[in-house]
Scaffold this active site. Structure first.
Site, PDB file in Angstrom:
ATOM      1  N   SER A 108       0.835  -1.197   0.000  1.00  0.00           N
ATOM      2  CA  SER A 108       0.000   0.000   0.000  1.00  0.00           C
ATOM      3  C   SER A 108       0.877   1.258   0.000  1.00  0.00           C
ATOM      4  O   SER A 108       1.988   1.245   0.526  1.00  0.00           O
ATOM      5  CB  SER A 108      -0.922   0.005   1.212  1.00  0.00           C
ATOM      6  OG  SER A 108      -0.185  -0.171   2.386  1.00  0.00           O
ATOM      7  N   GLU A 137      12.833   4.933   7.804  1.00  0.00           N
ATOM      8  CA  GLU A 137      13.239   3.615   7.323  1.00  0.00           C
ATOM      9  C   GLU A 137      14.238   3.720   6.183  1.00  0.00           C
ATOM     10  O   GLU A 137      14.200   4.661   5.390  1.00  0.00           O
ATOM     11  CB  GLU A 137      12.008   2.790   6.909  1.00  0.00           C
ATOM     12  CG  GLU A 137      11.158   3.429   5.837  1.00  0.00           C
ATOM     13  CD  GLU A 137       9.810   2.720   5.629  1.00  0.00           C
ATOM     14  OE1 GLU A 137       9.204   2.258   6.602  1.00  0.00           O
ATOM     15  OE2 GLU A 137       9.391   2.651   4.463  1.00  0.00           O
ATOM     16  N   HIS A 274       5.197   6.750   0.177  1.00  0.00           N
ATOM     17  CA  HIS A 274       6.026   5.760  -0.511  1.00  0.00           C
ATOM     18  C   HIS A 274       5.318   4.420  -0.603  1.00  0.00           C
ATOM     19  O   HIS A 274       4.424   4.120   0.196  1.00  0.00           O
ATOM     20  CB  HIS A 274       7.372   5.594   0.202  1.00  0.00           C
ATOM     21  CG  HIS A 274       7.230   5.154   1.640  1.00  0.00           C
ATOM     22  ND1 HIS A 274       6.854   6.032   2.635  1.00  0.00           N
ATOM     23  CD2 HIS A 274       7.375   3.958   2.245  1.00  0.00           C
ATOM     24  CE1 HIS A 274       6.800   5.381   3.788  1.00  0.00           C
ATOM     25  NE2 HIS A 274       7.101   4.114   3.579  1.00  0.00           N
ATOM     26  N   LYS A 299      -7.210  -2.103   3.143  1.00  0.00           N
ATOM     27  CA  LYS A 299      -7.174  -1.912   4.603  1.00  0.00           C
ATOM     28  C   LYS A 299      -7.679  -0.530   5.025  1.00  0.00           C
ATOM     29  O   LYS A 299      -7.918   0.335   4.205  1.00  0.00           O
ATOM     30  CB  LYS A 299      -5.736  -2.087   5.096  1.00  0.00           C
ATOM     31  CG  LYS A 299      -5.261  -3.528   5.076  1.00  0.00           C
ATOM     32  CD  LYS A 299      -3.940  -3.624   5.797  1.00  0.00           C
ATOM     33  CE  LYS A 299      -3.253  -4.960   5.526  1.00  0.00           C
ATOM     34  NZ  LYS A 299      -1.841  -4.912   5.850  1.00  0.00           N
TER      35      LYS A 299
END
Ligand SMILES: [Zn+2]
Length: 412
Positions: A108, A137, A274, A299
């Protein structure tokens, strides 16, 4: 509860959980089973291997023949595992989470909150925001990685609106005019216009799903008739077949399409949208699982939070090649929680390294690497990993064959 024995100054092998998210690679394509040397179960997606101490899925270590969750061991013995400095800075929790991630299909489109936003979201809605921590990250491509990262530069966004009349019509004249006639705007004003565009896009998609379906349908028909679709158009058509009327499909044209080769990395900080589309990577992040989704997903979505978390910075993200240092490539980023190293050794090479009283996790990705310390040794082959606790002052490694590994530690 069984009492946890005191950890000794020695490396500990990790037993790591696998996350079967639907986008993971499967069957003969499944990378994680190949890395670990285990058979891939039919029908199971192998998405992520987690090495760390996140409470949702901690790694396990063996102490005196019994298996313990790493997060429980750290809570009981923060100084032994993390060292004084790291425990003082981050509390009794491993500051980073290290993963192998294998995407057969797009993840996603997502954005992560900064520390203050994460604390606020977690207090308000702990079900959807399980951590009070931010999630910077870094991803290093093991073979290659295709990803969407950050908004395109302003002139490219303007071009996109001209090239995609279906998107322009859906957004409405005013938003498009504000953007395309914004030639001499300051950077701050450009960001405001982009925020207006992206907020309108997401709110309209929610309020008028039939108009979204019509716009996506028209775009699909036009692009399907093209004889030489661009890479972004191919990604769109494939994702459209899977996700139907998903507003994230338009983001494929608003974000930068990034292609990493082996050993190249990207660093993503709070507020940057991203999505990894395809490839096998190692990824390291602050110990958090907070995700706000912007599309390409069935979701939970929180449009209001999403549009306020984004920083609306524009331009192509820097691709990191890392800097060579003592037989390793080091990927420096602004993250205080982790630093990734990619090591390559020739057969027979031996190296002594201080641990600087900081924890490390090492994952061997090729060949055989032996760890030696004053009263023992441990031999790791491809797919195996160890935690080196801060209480071990130094460790020697010997490459029994040519080998490669990734090492994550907490920067000083
Ligand atoms: Zn992410």
């Amino acid at each position: 509860m069984k009492s946890i024995p005191t950890p000794a100054p020695r490396p500990y092998r990790l037993s790591n959980p696998i996350q079967p998210y639907a986008w993971g690679t499967r069957g003969d394509e499944a990378f994680i089973p190949r890395l670990l040397g285990i058979p891939a179960e039919v029908g199971t997606p192998y998405a992520e291997l987690w090495m760390g101490a996140h409470p949702k899925a901690p790694s396990q270590i063996i102490l005196e023949r019994e298996s313990f969750n790493l997060n429980a061991v750290i809570q009981a013995y923060p100084v032994e595992i993390l060292g004084e400095a790291v425990a003082a800075q981050f509390g009794a929790a491993l500051p980073f989470l290290f993963k192998v991630l294998s995407a057969g299909e797009p993840l996603s489109i997502q954005v992560h909150p900064n520390k203050a936003q994460a604390e606020m979201l977690h207090a308000r809605d702990p079900e959807h925001y399980p951590d009070d921590n931010h999630k910077p990250e870094a991803a290093v491509a093991l073979d290659s990685l295709t990803a969407l990262v950050g908004f395109k530069a302003f002139p490219e966004l303007v071009q996109t609106l001209t090239a995609l009349p279906e998107l322009a019509t859906f957004l409405g004249e005013e938003v498009v005019r504000n953007l395309t006639e914004a030639g001499s705007l300051t950077e701050v004003d450009q960001r405001t216009r982009l925020q207006e565009l992206y907020t309108t896009l997401n709110i309209r998609a929610q309020k008028t799903p039939e108009a979204l379906e019509a716009a996506l349908g028209n775009l699909t028909t036009r692009l399907s008739e093209q004889s030489h679709p661009t890479q972004a158009e191919q990604v769109f058509l494939k994702a459209r077949a899977k996700y139907g009327a998903d507003v994230g499909l338009f983001s494929i044209f608003l974000l930068n399409l990034v292609q990493l080769r082996q050993g190249e990395a990207i660093y993503t900080t709070a507020g940057v949208p991203h999505a990894y589309l395809e490839g096998n990577i190692v990824e390291c992040m602050a110990n958090s699982d907070n995700v706000v989704r912007a599309g390409l997903t069935p979701k939970y979505r929180d449009v209001e939070t999403l549009t306020t978390l984004l920083t609306y910075e524009m331009g192509f993200p820097p691709v990191l090649s890392g800097a060579p240092d003592a037989g390793e490539i080091i990927y420096e980023t602004p993250a205080k929680e982790f630093r990734m190293h990619w090591g390559k050794r020739r057969a027979g090479e031996e190296l002594h390294q201080k641990t600087w009283a900081r924890p490390q996790i090492v994952l061997v990705t090729a060949g055989t690497l032996q760890f030696l310390w004053p009263d023992g040794s441990e031999t790791l082959t491809r797919g195996q990993s160890v935690l080196i606790p801060a209480c071990l002052p130094a460790v020697a490694t010997r490459a029994l064959t040519a080998c490669e590994f990734f090492r994550v530690t907490v920067p000083q």
